[in-house]
Design a protein around this motif. Structure first.
Motif, PDB file in Angstrom:
ATOM      1  N   GLY A 188       0.842  -1.173  -0.002  1.00 18.82           N
ATOM      2  CA  GLY A 188      -0.153   0.010  -0.141  1.00 18.82           C
ATOM      3  C   GLY A 188       0.894   1.210  -0.023  1.00 18.82           C
ATOM      4  O   GLY A 188       2.165   1.273   0.284  1.00 18.82           O
ATOM      5  N   PRO A 189       0.349   2.341  -0.226  1.00 18.51           N
ATOM      6  CA  PRO A 189       1.036   3.631  -0.416  1.00 18.51           C
ATOM      7  C   PRO A 189       1.502   4.156   0.825  1.00 18.51           C
ATOM      8  O   PRO A 189       1.094   3.575   2.083  1.00 18.51           O
ATOM      9  N   SER A 190       2.485   5.015   0.843  1.00 21.28           N
ATOM     10  CA  SER A 190       3.003   5.379   2.187  1.00 21.28           C
ATOM     11  C   SER A 190       1.910   6.251   3.030  1.00 21.28           C
ATOM     12  O   SER A 190       0.918   7.026   2.262  1.00 21.28           O
ATOM     13  N   GLY A 191       1.760   6.245   4.062  1.00 17.94           N
ATOM     14  CA  GLY A 191       0.686   7.004   4.931  1.00 17.94           C
ATOM     15  C   GLY A 191      -0.540   6.056   4.985  1.00 17.94           C
ATOM     16  O   GLY A 191      -1.488   6.902   5.605  1.00 17.94           O
ATOM     17  N   THR A 192      -0.692   4.962   4.671  1.00 17.77           N
ATOM     18  CA  THR A 192      -1.995   4.204   4.502  1.00 17.77           C
ATOM     19  C   THR A 192      -2.391   3.482   5.861  1.00 17.77           C
ATOM     20  O   THR A 192      -3.220   2.784   6.075  1.00 17.77           O
ATOM     21  N   GLY A 193      -1.021   3.585   6.764  1.00 13.27           N
ATOM     22  CA  GLY A 193      -1.446   2.664   7.977  1.00 13.27           C
ATOM     23  C   GLY A 193      -0.801   1.679   7.993  1.00 13.27           C
ATOM     24  O   GLY A 193      -1.113   0.782   8.985  1.00 13.27           O
ATOM     25  N   LYS A 194       0.139   1.062   7.175  1.00 14.08           N
ATOM     26  CA  LYS A 194       0.783  -0.219   7.403  1.00 14.08           C
ATOM     27  C   LYS A 194       1.564  -0.404   8.629  1.00 14.08           C
ATOM     28  O   LYS A 194       1.597  -1.401   9.188  1.00 14.08           O
ATOM     29  N   SER A 195       2.475   0.727   8.867  1.00 12.38           N
ATOM     30  CA  SER A 195       3.299   0.463   9.815  1.00 12.38           C
ATOM     31  C   SER A 195       2.322   0.664  11.107  1.00 12.38           C
ATOM     32  O   SER A 195       2.579   0.025  12.124  1.00 12.38           O
ATOM     33  N   THR A 196       1.535   1.564  11.122  1.00  7.41           N
ATOM     34  CA  THR A 196       0.391   1.655  12.381  1.00  7.41           C
ATOM     35  C   THR A 196      -0.157   0.204  12.545  1.00  7.41           C
ATOM     36  O   THR A 196      -0.194   0.022  13.800  1.00  7.41           O
ATOM     37  N   LEU A 197      -0.663  -0.483  11.669  1.00  8.60           N
ATOM     38  CA  LEU A 197      -1.191  -1.767  11.725  1.00  8.60           C
ATOM     39  C   LEU A 197      -0.215  -2.572  12.379  1.00  8.60           C
ATOM     40  O   LEU A 197      -0.510  -3.281  13.245  1.00  8.60           O
TER      41      LEU A 197
END
Lengths: 265, 255
Positions: B41-50
């Protein structure tokens, strides 16, 4: 060349314009400086007469008199002991107080009161703290030790807390993610990042405690300072010179040793 | 009740950093089996947050994350730390403790199993020490064991990071952009290493990544995220240009 010959109409503000406040402030500082010199009665005449007294003092100081070396030595030993005990305990306490004062590791209800305590330790000069301790625990080395413990906490705990606040939190996160508890995180992720600086603060503080341990005696808190003060009061200026030379050599020896210590770490 | 035991189940997960402005808007998926699961997914879409929510490095706002039949969002203290042991993290910037040796970094994966007193005295069991050496060997860094971590190159550091994660004996590895700071060749080597551990130790690896081609090459399953939602979840070969357009937006970057 169009860039340098602006065709814009109107008066643009110079971004580097001097502010009136700025100039006013400087005038205020300089005026106060001259006022202070005047009100304290400092002038060339006063200075010259002072120089005269100093030369008499120097005359009476030389040659230094080491005849009462036993008294000198016992004062020196006591100073060293005060410096040693207060540094080791003060530095050890600062290790924990510093961690508790670090705002990135502790919630505000812990760090704020601890920082207040550290600020309190710093707010008085060691002489004032020494007087308070002499009055509360009596004359002698104990008052000196307590004084220098407080001074060490005021200095090291503050610097150590600031060092902790500058660490990289990524390393902390990584250790936290392994399921380590808080104290293991401190041991594994915080201490490695700050320990060399802590050693630096600690050697500096020992240096400072060594100097101060020869001073607290002046107000009766044990050590070489007491010997120095009574020699002054009895006008034994040659003995004063001997004591001063001893203090200087003590500091030089420590200076040499501390370079060795720093090389080890 | 499903017949397959779910190792990790994320239900209706929401996260707001700023109230009223959610980054994750309701994420659902579950992990049942070993293999590489790529989250793209693109940056800022919440992957790291997840990923960080799953390990509780940050707290989610709403929803459930179930590990071992326990909702990790509801745990704290000792029980949270016990769950964290099973959710090993690998970081984009490696996050090694730079002033410690490579060996100490690998062994620090065991800290969740040790008391503070044991950690302080570096009192690792013989078995831990043996497996740490074995792991360092299998990531190809046996001869670097006593070096300081900050003397290694990026790729080497990430290998140590992976060894530390495996050292935890986790039931899942969460890798947050593990290859984004590395050159393409090293990135492939790191992916191969993660794949190898996933197969050998039978651990699912959840990997955040930017690189769609790398994801297609290594992943056994791809989760596509956009705008705080999961919009694709399935086989890598099932992902089409239309999906990618929907995930990343625009199409000029597709060839």
């Amino acid at each position: 060349m169009a860039g340098l010959n602006s065709i814009a109409e109107g008066h643009k503000k110079n971004p580097f314009k001097r502010s009136r406040w700025n100039i006013g402030l400087w005038i205020l500082v300089v005026t106060y400086l001259f006022y202070s010199i005047g009100s304290l009665g400092l002038n060339a005449e006063r200075f010259l007469s002072g120089i005269g007294h100093a030369s008499t003092l120097l005359d009476r100081m030389f040659p230094p008199n080491f005849e009462r070396w036993e008294l000198l030595l016992s004062g020196l030993v006591e100073s060293l002991e005060i410096a040693m005990i207060s540094s080791v305990s003060g530095i050890f306490l600062s290790l924990f107080i510093g961690i508790l004062a670090a705002r990135n590791l502790m919630p505000p209800w812990v760090s704020v009161p601890i920082r207040g305590f550290v600020a309190l330790c710093r707010s008085f000069h060691p002489v004032i703290i020494a007087i308070l301790f002499v009055k509360s625990v009596g004359f002698g080395a104990l008052a000196g030790i307590l004084t220098l413990i407080i001074a060490s906490i005021g200095f090291i705990a503050k610097l150590f807390a600031e060092a902790i606040e500058e660490i990289s939190f990524k390393q902390v996160e990584a250790i936290r993610a392994t399921g380590a508890n808080f104290s293991s995180v401190v041991i594994y992720a915080v201490m490695p990042q700050v320990f060399s600086r802590f050693i630096g603060f600690a050697t500096y503080q020992f240096d400072s405690n060594l100097r101060n341990s020869t001073m607290v005696g002046i107000v009766g808190a044990g050590g070489l300072g007491g010997t120095l003060f009574s020699a002054f009061q009895r006008f034994d200026y040659d003995f004063v010179a001997a004591i001063l030379i001893t203090i200087i050599s003590l500091i030089l020896v420590w200076e040499f040793l501390s370079t060795l210590v720093r090389r080890v770490f | 009740m499903s017949s397959v035991r779910k190792l990790l189940q994320v239900k209706e997960l929401k996260k707001e950093y700023v109230s009223g402005n959610p980054v994750l808007k309701g994420v659902d998926f579950s992990i049942e089996e070993a293999g590489l699961v790529a989250i793209i997914g693109p940056s800022g879409t919440g992957k790291s947050t997840l990923l960080r929510c799953i390990n509780r490095l940050i707290d989610s706002t709403e929803g459930q994350i179930i590990v071992n039949d326990v909702d990790i969002c509801q745990t704290k203290g000792r029980s949270l730390r016990k769950l964290r042991r099973q959710l090993a993290m690998v970081f984009q910037e490696y996050n090694l403790v730079e002033r410690l040796s490579v060996m100490e970094n690998v062994l620090s994966g065991r800290l969740g199993y040790m008391s503070t007193w044991q950690a302080w005295r570096r009192n690792y069991t013989q078995q831990d020490i043996n497996s740490a050496y074995e792991l360092l060997g299998s990531v190809g860094l046996a001869e670097h064991a006593t070096k300081r971590a900050d003397s290694l190159s990026g790729g080497q550091r990430q290998r140590v990071g992976i060894a530390r994660a495996v050292m935890q004996n986790p039931s899942i590895i969460l890798a947050d952009e593990p290859t984004s700071s590395l050159d393409p060749k090293t990135a492939v080597e790191i992916m191969e290493l993660l794949e190898k551990f996933s197969l050998e130790k039978n651990i699912p690896v959840l990997i955040n990544m930017h690189d769609v081609n790398l994801a297609k090459r290594f992943a056994t399953r791809i989760i596509g995220m956009s705008n705080g939602y999961v919009i694709y979840d399935g086989q890598p070969k099932g992902i089409t240009d239309d999906h990618l357009k929907e995930i990343y937006g625009g199409e000029s970057w597709l060839d």
